[in-house]
Enzyme design. Structure first.
Site, PDB file in Angstrom:
ATOM      1  N   ASP A  98       0.859  -1.172   0.000  1.00  0.00           N
ATOM      2  CA  ASP A  98       0.000   0.000   0.000  1.00  0.00           C
ATOM      3  C   ASP A  98       0.897   1.225   0.000  1.00  0.00           C
ATOM      4  OD1 ASP A  98      -2.431   1.565   0.446  1.00  0.00           O
ATOM      5  OD2 ASP A  98      -3.249  -0.281   1.301  1.00  0.00           O
ATOM      6  N   GLU A 257      -6.566   3.776  -5.814  1.00  0.00           N
ATOM      7  CA  GLU A 257      -7.866   3.900  -5.141  1.00  0.00           C
ATOM      8  C   GLU A 257      -8.453   5.267  -5.495  1.00  0.00           C
ATOM      9  OE1 GLU A 257      -9.953   3.852  -0.734  1.00  0.00           O
ATOM     10  OE2 GLU A 257      -8.123   4.949  -1.113  1.00  0.00           O
ATOM     11  N   HIS A 329     -11.035  -3.515   3.565  1.00  0.00           N
ATOM     12  CA  HIS A 329     -10.995  -3.071   4.965  1.00  0.00           C
ATOM     13  C   HIS A 329     -11.810  -1.803   5.215  1.00  0.00           C
ATOM     14  CE1 HIS A 329      -8.318  -0.569   2.776  1.00  0.00           C
ATOM     15  NE2 HIS A 329      -8.178   0.233   3.800  1.00  0.00           N
ATOM     16  N   ASP A 330     -12.358  -1.202   4.161  1.00  0.00           N
ATOM     17  CA  ASP A 330     -13.125   0.039   4.324  1.00  0.00           C
ATOM     18  C   ASP A 330     -14.631  -0.166   4.302  1.00  0.00           C
ATOM     19  OD1 ASP A 330     -10.956   1.746   4.571  1.00  0.00           O
ATOM     20  OD2 ASP A 330     -10.765   2.006   2.406  1.00  0.00           O
TER      21      ASP A 330
HETATM   22  C1  GLC Z   1      -8.205   4.952   2.000  1.00  0.00           C
HETATM   23  C2  GLC Z   1      -7.985   3.741   2.850  1.00  0.00           C
HETATM   24  C3  GLC Z   1      -8.664   3.951   4.165  1.00  0.00           C
HETATM   25  C4  GLC Z   1      -8.041   5.143   4.828  1.00  0.00           C
HETATM   26  C5  GLC Z   1      -8.089   6.370   3.920  1.00  0.00           C
HETATM   27  C6  GLC Z   1      -7.170   7.418   4.411  1.00  0.00           C
HETATM   28  O1  GLC Z   1      -9.528   5.146   1.690  1.00  0.00           O
HETATM   29  O2  GLC Z   1      -8.412   2.586   2.198  1.00  0.00           O
HETATM   30  O3  GLC Z   1      -8.588   2.839   4.997  1.00  0.00           O
HETATM   31  O4  GLC Z   1      -8.698   5.426   6.022  1.00  0.00           O
HETATM   32  O5  GLC Z   1      -7.661   6.074   2.607  1.00  0.00           O
HETATM   33  O6  GLC Z   1      -5.842   6.988   4.281  1.00  0.00           O
END
Ligand code: GLC
Ligand code: CA
Length: 554
Positions: A98, A257, A329-330
């Site tokens: 990541d 993302e 995980h979100d």
């Molecule tokens: C992304 C991650 C999430 C995190 C956010 C801020 O959306 O997947 O888990 O809280 O970014 O880094």
């Protein structure tokens, strides 16, 4: 360097803290991962995406990074990581990391320096602005809200300025317009690529270029006020191109993302030889039971889900490549959202079939493959996710505590962050110690060991799906077409390639459903490839949450 053939692959996502504890301190770690690599491989995936495993104060469980070139001591050491990487490669599993560079932790040395004043080497690493003059004392530079807690600006008395944080206060946004920051990002990429990792999942990468003037947003939904001025921003393409250069040197894969990026914009990142991302994690398919955010819950609507699926399938066909997912995980667990806990096995398997056979690279989140469901903790104090806690105290505050906690069950990221259920021994076999977070009490029935021995389990269904996909040129490359989009309980799509057609038919209902084959299909030529019920299916009829997959060859 030749690029990894990610289109043929499937990835497994590890959120390490809850994956497997190898040293008995109650926290998942790289020793646990090492021991489970074979079982990941046996699922039939080809790679692992690690959610952040770097040193972090855990304000946002790893997504607030304090050191980009090390491993969080709770999870192991760099040496242990290298062992995992080496063994993963031996087993034929790629490893992607990541890359979280929209922000750092406020405990990152860059920020500690930056906040000291306006004239040190790090002072422009973050987005600092003077307070706005106002009669009532200090006012932040604009009216943006953070997505996690209150306003997007935090005043720093030492420096006498505000810093921007699109997420938590402890996650100051980096100033990507500063070329030195971009060089840092490239160095971080090189560090991991030199070690041998195969690519990156790039966290909220579409937020890194802010609108130069940081104008006020139009108040609408508090948490996203300001979003249009930092999402898909003016210099994003340029910055992504720079990062792409580094990735290319190593043949690394890049998955960005992109919350709320519309498909039209996505095409600009994802298409052609000079694309800047290989795949994108879109959010459209996560919105079928909510409005903008899971915290604003709505009843699940299959039509909305199908529209989202098809929108991305059609738009990217022949031009780009999809990342397919239903969980990470979100988001809360998918059976609890789009399926049915009552029809747990049926809906868990059907949901697998509904997305794994679309065109793209599938992602499976830890525990999804055994059908883990949402945990339901009885008070908000038991929750740890900053976004959930804040949402509880921000939205629907006039409703009863019971109603509000039910919203948390439906929407919290913690619903999907409980320890992975390996077997029916205490703590689900996750740890020999005391688990850092609540274990879902359903682990006695929902666990990997029990499913391993059951040919009809969710786990074994995932394996069959992944094997089927991998062995089928039609499922890999075939054109996608949705039929009968108006149907509210049935999802029907085709993949067609060189004279072969595969039809996937899924019921999203607890009641029996009927369907007709689309025009041009000859029912006498149907060859069953897969069904999620042990007893043979009947063409044209669906049992609760049934999935049927047929091949028709010419
Ligand atoms: C992304 C991650 C999430 C995190 C956010 C801020 O959306 O997947 O888990 O809280 O970014 O880094
Ligand atoms: Ca541990």
């Amino acid at each position: 360097m030749k690029q990894l053939d990610y289109r043929r692959m499937a990835f497994y996502q590890i959120w390490i803290r809850s994956f497997a504890d190898g040293n008995g301190d109650g926290i998942g770690d790289l020793y646990g991962v090492y021991n489970k690599l074979e079982s990941i491989r046996n699922l039939g995936v080809d790679g692992i995406w690690f959610s952040p495993i770097y040193p972090s104060p855990n304000a946002d469980y790893g997504y607030d990074i304090a050191d980009y070139r090390n491993i969080h001591p709770e999870y192991g050491t760099l040496e242990q990581f290298q062992k995992v990487l080496h063994k993963a490669h031996e087993l034929g599993l790629a490893v992607i990391m990541d890359l979280v560079v929209n922000h750092t932790s406020d405990e990152h040395p860059w920020f500690l320096e930056s906040r000291k004043g306006k004239d040190n080497p790090y002072s422009d690493y973050y987005i600092w602005r003077d307070p706005k003059p106002s009669k009532k004392g200090l006012r932040p530079p604009n009216n943006w809200f953070s997505q996690f807690e209150g306003l997007a600006w935090e005043y720093d008395a030492g420096r006498g300025q505000y810093y921007l944080h699109v997420f938590a206060k402890k996650q100051p946004d980096l100033n990507m317009d500063n070329p030195r920051v971009r060089e840092e990002v490239k160095d971080i990429m090189r560090f991991w690529l030199e070690m041998g990792v195969d690519g990156f999942r790039e966290d909220v990468i579409t937020y890194i270029s802010k609108h130069e003037k940081l104008p006020d947003g139009i108040p609408f939904l508090p948490a996203i006020n300001g979003l249009p001025f930092y999402k898909d921003g003016p210099n994003l393409m340029q910055y992504l191109r720079e990062f792409r250069q580094v990735a290319k040197e190593y043949g690394a894969v890049q998955i960005g993302e992109a919350p709320m990026t519309p498909v039209k914009t996505a095409l600009t990142y994802l298409c052609g030889e000079d694309r800047v991302l290989d795949m994108m994690i879109q959010f459209d398919t996560m919105m079928a039971d909510c409005f903008m955010t899971e915290f604003v819950h709505r009843p699940f609507r299959l039509r909305k889900l199908k529209r989202a699926f098809s929108r991305w399938q059609y738009a990217l066909a022949g031009k780009g490549w999809n990342a397919l997912y239903l969980e990470n995980h979100d988001h809360p667990r998918i059976i609890s959202r789009y399926g049915s806990e009552k029809y747990w096995r049926e809906s868990g398997t059907m949901l697998a079939a509904c997305y794994l056979f679309q065109q793209g690279t599938p992602f499976i989140y830890q525990g999804q493959e055994i059908g883990m469901t949402n945990i339901r903790l009885d008070t908000i104090d038991k929750y740890i996710d900053i976004a959930s806690i804040r949402a509880y105290h921000t939205y629907f505050t006039r409703q009863s505590p019971e109603k509000r906690i039910r919203r948390v069950h439906l929407s919290s990221r913690d619903s999907a962050r409980t320890p992975v259920q390996w077997n029916d021994s205490p703590n689900a076999g996750f740890t020999a110690g005391t688990p850092w977070f609540h274990v879902n009490p359903n682990y006695r029935t929902v666990n990997a060991a029990a499913e391993e021995g059951d040919p009809d389990s969710i786990l074994n269904f995932y394996r069959r799906c992944l094997a089927l996909r991998k062995g089928s040129e039609t499922l890999l490359w075939g054109a996608y077409r949705e039929y009968q989009p108006w149907r509210g309980k049935v999802y029907l799509y085709e993949r067609a390639y060189q004279g072969e057609r595969i039809l996937v038919i899924c019921s999203f209902s607890h009641l029996p459903q009927l369907y007709r084959l689309p025009r041009g299909y000859d029912r006498t030529r149907a060859e069953l490839l897969l069904c999620n019920y042990p007893q043979a299916p009947a063409l044209g009829k669906l049992r609760p949450y049934e999935a049927q997959v047929y091949r028709f060859s010419n």
